[in-house]
Design an enzyme around this catalytic site. Sequence first.
Site, PDB file in Angstrom:
ATOM      1  N   ARG A 165       0.840  -1.216   0.000  1.00 42.84           N
ATOM      2  CA  ARG A 165       0.000   0.000   0.000  1.00 42.84           C
ATOM      3  C   ARG A 165       0.875   1.267   0.000  1.00 42.84           C
ATOM      4  O   ARG A 165       0.577   2.249   0.684  1.00 42.84           O
ATOM      5  CB  ARG A 165      -0.915   0.044   1.236  1.00 42.84           C
ATOM      6  CG  ARG A 165      -1.955  -1.029   1.293  1.00 42.84           C
ATOM      7  CD  ARG A 165      -2.973  -0.908   0.160  1.00 42.84           C
ATOM      8  NE  ARG A 165      -4.076  -1.834   0.369  1.00 42.84           N
ATOM      9  CZ  ARG A 165      -4.028  -3.137   0.095  1.00 42.84           C
ATOM     10  NH1 ARG A 165      -2.954  -3.644  -0.458  1.00 42.84           N
ATOM     11  NH2 ARG A 165      -5.065  -3.919   0.341  1.00 42.84           N
ATOM     12  N   SER A 239     -10.104  -0.348   4.088  1.00 42.90           N
ATOM     13  CA  SER A 239      -9.291  -0.599   5.286  1.00 42.90           C
ATOM     14  C   SER A 239      -8.730   0.725   5.787  1.00 42.90           C
ATOM     15  O   SER A 239      -8.093   1.455   5.031  1.00 42.90           O
ATOM     16  CB  SER A 239      -8.114  -1.517   4.954  1.00 42.90           C
ATOM     17  OG  SER A 239      -8.562  -2.741   4.452  1.00 42.90           O
ATOM     18  N   GLU A 335      -3.781   3.487   6.906  1.00 44.30           N
ATOM     19  CA  GLU A 335      -3.616   3.376   5.453  1.00 44.30           C
ATOM     20  C   GLU A 335      -4.207   4.616   4.777  1.00 44.30           C
ATOM     21  O   GLU A 335      -3.740   5.080   3.736  1.00 44.30           O
ATOM     22  CB  GLU A 335      -4.331   2.113   4.947  1.00 44.30           C
ATOM     23  CG  GLU A 335      -4.124   1.878   3.477  1.00 44.30           C
ATOM     24  CD  GLU A 335      -5.085   0.875   2.868  1.00 44.30           C
ATOM     25  OE1 GLU A 335      -5.739   1.239   1.878  1.00 44.30           O
ATOM     26  OE2 GLU A 335      -5.180  -0.251   3.378  1.00 44.30           O
TER      27      GLU A 335
HETATM   28  N1  EPU Z   1     -10.334 -10.657  10.657  1.00 44.55           N
HETATM   29  C1  EPU Z   1     -10.899 -10.732  11.909  1.00 44.55           C
HETATM   30  N2  EPU Z   1     -11.821  -9.776  12.269  1.00 44.55           N
HETATM   31  C2  EPU Z   1     -12.183  -8.782  11.429  1.00 44.55           C
HETATM   32  C3  EPU Z   1     -11.596  -8.705  10.151  1.00 44.55           C
HETATM   33  C4  EPU Z   1     -10.665  -9.653   9.772  1.00 44.55           C
HETATM   34  O1  EPU Z   1     -10.605 -11.635  12.690  1.00 44.55           O
HETATM   35  O2  EPU Z   1     -13.027  -7.970  11.827  1.00 44.55           O
HETATM   36  C5  EPU Z   1      -9.396 -11.697  10.227  1.00 44.55           C
HETATM   37  C6  EPU Z   1     -10.024 -12.625   9.195  1.00 44.55           C
HETATM   38  O3  EPU Z   1     -10.741 -13.644   9.797  1.00 44.55           O
HETATM   39  C7  EPU Z   1      -8.827 -13.136   8.442  1.00 44.55           C
HETATM   40  C8  EPU Z   1      -7.870 -11.962   8.483  1.00 44.55           C
HETATM   41  O4  EPU Z   1      -8.307 -11.123   9.548  1.00 44.55           O
HETATM   42  O5  EPU Z   1      -8.236 -14.212   9.126  1.00 44.55           O
HETATM   43  C9  EPU Z   1      -7.796 -11.197   7.165  1.00 44.55           C
HETATM   44  O6  EPU Z   1      -9.080 -10.660   6.852  1.00 44.55           O
HETATM   45  P1  EPU Z   1      -9.525 -10.290   5.347  1.00 44.55           P
HETATM   46  O7  EPU Z   1      -9.287 -11.439   4.441  1.00 44.55           O
HETATM   47  O8  EPU Z   1     -10.886  -9.706   5.423  1.00 44.55           O
HETATM   48  O9  EPU Z   1      -8.501  -9.208   4.847  1.00 44.55           O
HETATM   49  P2  EPU Z   1      -7.789  -7.974   5.575  1.00 44.55           P
HETATM   50  O10 EPU Z   1      -6.380  -8.361   5.853  1.00 44.55           O
HETATM   51  O11 EPU Z   1      -8.599  -7.506   6.724  1.00 44.55           O
HETATM   52  C10 EPU Z   1      -6.853  -7.014   3.337  1.00 44.55           C
HETATM   53  C11 EPU Z   1      -6.789  -5.683   2.638  1.00 44.55           C
HETATM   54  C12 EPU Z   1      -8.101  -5.373   1.949  1.00 44.55           C
HETATM   55  C13 EPU Z   1      -8.386  -6.478   0.955  1.00 44.55           C
HETATM   56  C14 EPU Z   1      -8.423  -7.816   1.696  1.00 44.55           C
HETATM   57  C15 EPU Z   1      -8.564  -8.988   0.759  1.00 44.55           C
HETATM   58  C16 EPU Z   1      -5.203  -4.326   3.867  1.00 44.55           C
HETATM   59  C17 EPU Z   1      -5.015  -3.156   4.793  1.00 44.55           C
HETATM   60  N3  EPU Z   1      -6.466  -4.632   3.592  1.00 44.55           N
HETATM   61  O12 EPU Z   1      -7.813  -6.896   4.385  1.00 44.55           O
HETATM   62  O13 EPU Z   1      -7.934  -4.150   1.227  1.00 44.55           O
HETATM   63  O14 EPU Z   1      -9.620  -6.272   0.289  1.00 44.55           O
HETATM   64  O15 EPU Z   1      -7.175  -8.022   2.412  1.00 44.55           O
HETATM   65  O16 EPU Z   1      -7.386  -9.140   0.024  1.00 44.55           O
HETATM   66  O17 EPU Z   1      -4.221  -4.892   3.408  1.00 44.55           O
HETATM   67  C18 EPU Z   1      -8.154  -1.805   1.446  1.00 44.55           C
HETATM   68  O18 EPU Z   1      -6.933  -1.740   1.368  1.00 44.55           O
HETATM   69  O19 EPU Z   1      -8.877  -0.774   1.558  1.00 44.55           O
HETATM   70  C19 EPU Z   1      -8.801  -3.102   1.431  1.00 44.55           C
HETATM   71  C20 EPU Z   1     -10.115  -3.265   1.592  1.00 44.55           C
END
Ligand code: EPU
Length: 339
Positions: A165, A239, A335
């Site tokens: 990012r 995010s 971010e």
């Molecule tokens: N999780 C939780 N609780 C929550 C949210 C997530 O326990 O409330 C856990 C999930 O269970 C999972 C892990 O965290 O084990 C990852 O969650 P998720 O797959 O939803 O992805 P993320 O890491 O929270 C990132 C990106 C998103 C992108 C998704 C999918 C960043 C900052 N965010 O989110 O990007 O859509 O992966 O690839 O890297 C953005 O940058 O605006 C964005 C939405």
Amino acid sequence: MQIHHHFSLRPYNSFGIEALARSFASFNTAEELSELVTEQLHPEKDQILVLGGGSNILFTKDFDGWVLHNRIKGIGLLREDDRHFYLQAGAGENWHGFVQYCIDHNYAGAENLSLIPGNVGASPIQNIGAYGVEIKDLFHELEAFDLFEKQVRTFRSADCDFGYRDSIFKKSAKGRYVILNVTYRLNKKPDFHIGYGAITQELERMGVQELDIRAVSEAVMHIRSSKLPDPGQTGNAGSFFKNPVISSVQYTDLAHEYPHIPGYVAGEGFTKVAAGWLIEQCGWKGYRKGDAGCYPKQALVLVNYGNASGKEILDLSQAIIDSVEKKFGILLEREVNVV
Ligand code: EPU
């Protein structure tokens, strides 16, 4: 070109925050931008903010300078070779519209990035990413207008210093360039990335027999819309925080105490931890104070339920940062760009 003074930015940021710009100009071409920069504003002393889709910004006060709204449009095929299509898009094109264009023309590589809010011009700045794909994987080059030298400059991938990012446009080149267009390298033969997250499960649920880029795009759209708020309905900027990268030693220590902590290897000796999980463990998921809240289905997303001020969202983010640091010893980084 249109110029306004004391202009409301509320319709121009996906958080839906009220803030005024001292001056606001929208431009449709590089020539209009050049004219604006030479005749109306002084890049050496005026504060300048380039706005695209406004989907990654939090206004916490009025902006005492020029907001430049990029409306450069157009998508065109520049050339192709045995393996690739080179497709150029105006920085003011809507990102998801661009992804759909690729899918309609069977250009592969952007499908995992479906439904990300914002514009083409922001995609390299943020190195936007989702479901195992980042812009740097399909980026070829971009043209940007140098506000100081008043000339167009080309950036190849190596010039952009892409990170998670992150890019040169958030670091040393910040505030200097206005991205005019981006050229992406799309594949003739798809290289599917369906291992990440719930994509495979979603494709099964959809009953997809033969995999193609449209099916992957639809699966991504289903997953995103089930977890992430639609900015058209509820103000948000995706995010709010980055997933922190910590030393693997610290991660192993934490995993003793919290066996369910999600972590992914991020280079030798480092682990990326899911910030959403950390925030949820601190009890913030679904929290709401006034109109500022932490989204009930994805704790990494902060929302404006209506009339929250930027300051209220910022204060909430600071309270979250403090509590995550206290409980886990991990410092979350925003971010979203705070202005
Ligand atoms: N999780 C939780 N609780 C929550 C949210 C997530 O326990 O409330 C856990 C999930 O269970 C999972 C892990 O965290 O084990 C990852 O969650 P998720 O797959 O939803 O992805 P993320 O890491 O929270 C990132 C990106 C998103 C992108 C998704 C999918 C960043 C900052 N965010 O989110 O990007 O859509 O992966 O690839 O890297 C953005 O940058 O605006 C964005 C939405």
